[in-house]
Design a protein around this motif. Structure first.
Motif, PDB file in Angstrom:
ATOM      1  N   PRO A  58       0.746  -1.134   0.166  1.00 61.30           N
ATOM      2  CA  PRO A  58      -0.122   0.044  -0.164  1.00 61.30           C
ATOM      3  C   PRO A  58       0.862   1.162   0.086  1.00 61.30           C
ATOM      4  O   PRO A  58       1.987   1.386   0.407  1.00 61.30           O
ATOM      5  N   TRP A  60      -0.471   4.102   0.924  1.00 56.96           N
ATOM      6  CA  TRP A  60      -1.147   4.808   2.224  1.00 56.96           C
ATOM      7  C   TRP A  60       0.040   5.712   2.947  1.00 56.96           C
ATOM      8  O   TRP A  60       1.047   5.024   3.380  1.00 56.96           O
ATOM      9  N   PRO A  61      -0.136   6.600   3.374  1.00 55.91           N
ATOM     10  CA  PRO A  61      -1.553   7.618   3.427  1.00 55.91           C
ATOM     11  C   PRO A  61      -1.512   8.291   2.097  1.00 55.91           C
ATOM     12  O   PRO A  61      -2.680   8.822   1.951  1.00 55.91           O
ATOM     13  N   THR A  62      -0.867   7.882   1.054  1.00 53.49           N
ATOM     14  CA  THR A  62      -1.370   8.747  -0.252  1.00 53.49           C
ATOM     15  C   THR A  62      -2.250   7.637  -0.917  1.00 53.49           C
ATOM     16  O   THR A  62      -2.242   6.512  -0.606  1.00 53.49           O
ATOM     17  N   PRO A  63      -3.209   8.223  -1.578  1.00 53.23           N
ATOM     18  CA  PRO A  63      -4.237   7.186  -2.020  1.00 53.23           C
ATOM     19  C   PRO A  63      -4.165   6.466  -3.155  1.00 53.23           C
ATOM     20  O   PRO A  63      -5.212   5.428  -3.465  1.00 53.23           O
ATOM     21  N   PRO A  66      -4.555   1.999  -1.292  1.00 55.73           N
ATOM     22  CA  PRO A  66      -5.059   1.918   0.246  1.00 55.73           C
ATOM     23  C   PRO A  66      -4.385   0.848   0.894  1.00 55.73           C
ATOM     24  O   PRO A  66      -4.042  -0.098   0.498  1.00 55.73           O
ATOM     25  N   GLN A  67      -4.343   1.217   2.305  1.00 53.05           N
ATOM     26  CA  GLN A  67      -4.121   0.323   3.220  1.00 53.05           C
ATOM     27  C   GLN A  67      -5.021  -0.999   3.102  1.00 53.05           C
ATOM     28  O   GLN A  67      -6.135  -0.900   2.832  1.00 53.05           O
ATOM     29  N   HIS A  70      -4.734  -2.755   8.946  1.00 49.72           N
ATOM     30  CA  HIS A  70      -4.157  -1.828   9.820  1.00 49.72           C
ATOM     31  C   HIS A  70      -4.142  -2.276  11.402  1.00 49.72           C
ATOM     32  O   HIS A  70      -5.443  -2.737  11.555  1.00 49.72           O
ATOM     33  N   LYS A  99       5.071   1.351   9.189  1.00 52.69           N
ATOM     34  CA  LYS A  99       4.687   0.338   8.107  1.00 52.69           C
ATOM     35  C   LYS A  99       5.647  -0.742   8.238  1.00 52.69           C
ATOM     36  O   LYS A  99       6.981  -0.632   8.667  1.00 52.69           O
TER      37      LYS A  99
END
Length: 111
Positions: A58, A60-63, A66-67, A70, A99
């Motif tokens: 992933p 994430w946090p950039t789209p 996505p994750q 979690h 991460k």
């Protein structure tokens, strides 16, 4: 009908690296097969690291990606566990978010 969480599966293209990371962080015992590693750590359901050769980490946090999982982990020794996570290969993202080597985000929280 009551349920119990029996296991958590984590996909990874690097089975040895990802399972070694979680084993180093959480302790417990690790059982290996060619396609799955099973981590049994006190206080957790079985964590199954599953070989997924095409796994894309992933972003994430950039789209873009996505994750996919979690975990929130609580500890009474936040500083010690944070250092242990970093020593095991975690990457710091922001604040209390990290991460794993395969890119799966998790939080370390006091309490």
């Amino acid at each position: 009908m009551p349920f119990t969480l029996a296991s958590i599966l984590i996909d990874t293209a690097d089975l040895e690296g990802e399972s070694t990371f979680w084993h180093h962080l959480l302790g417990g015992t690790l059982t290996r097969t060619p396609t799955h590693h099973f981590l049994q750590a006190e206080g957790f359901p079985v964590i199954v690291l599953q070989l997924a050769p095409d796994h894309v980490p992933p972003t994430w946090p950039t789209p873009e990606i996505p994750q996919q999982l979690h975990l929130d982990l609580r500890t009474d020794d936040l500083a010690g566990v944070t250092q242990r996570a970093l020593d095991a290969g975690a990457h710091h993202v922001t604040s209390n978010v990290y991460k794993s080597p395969s890119g799966h985000p998790f939080c370390l929280r006091e309490g």
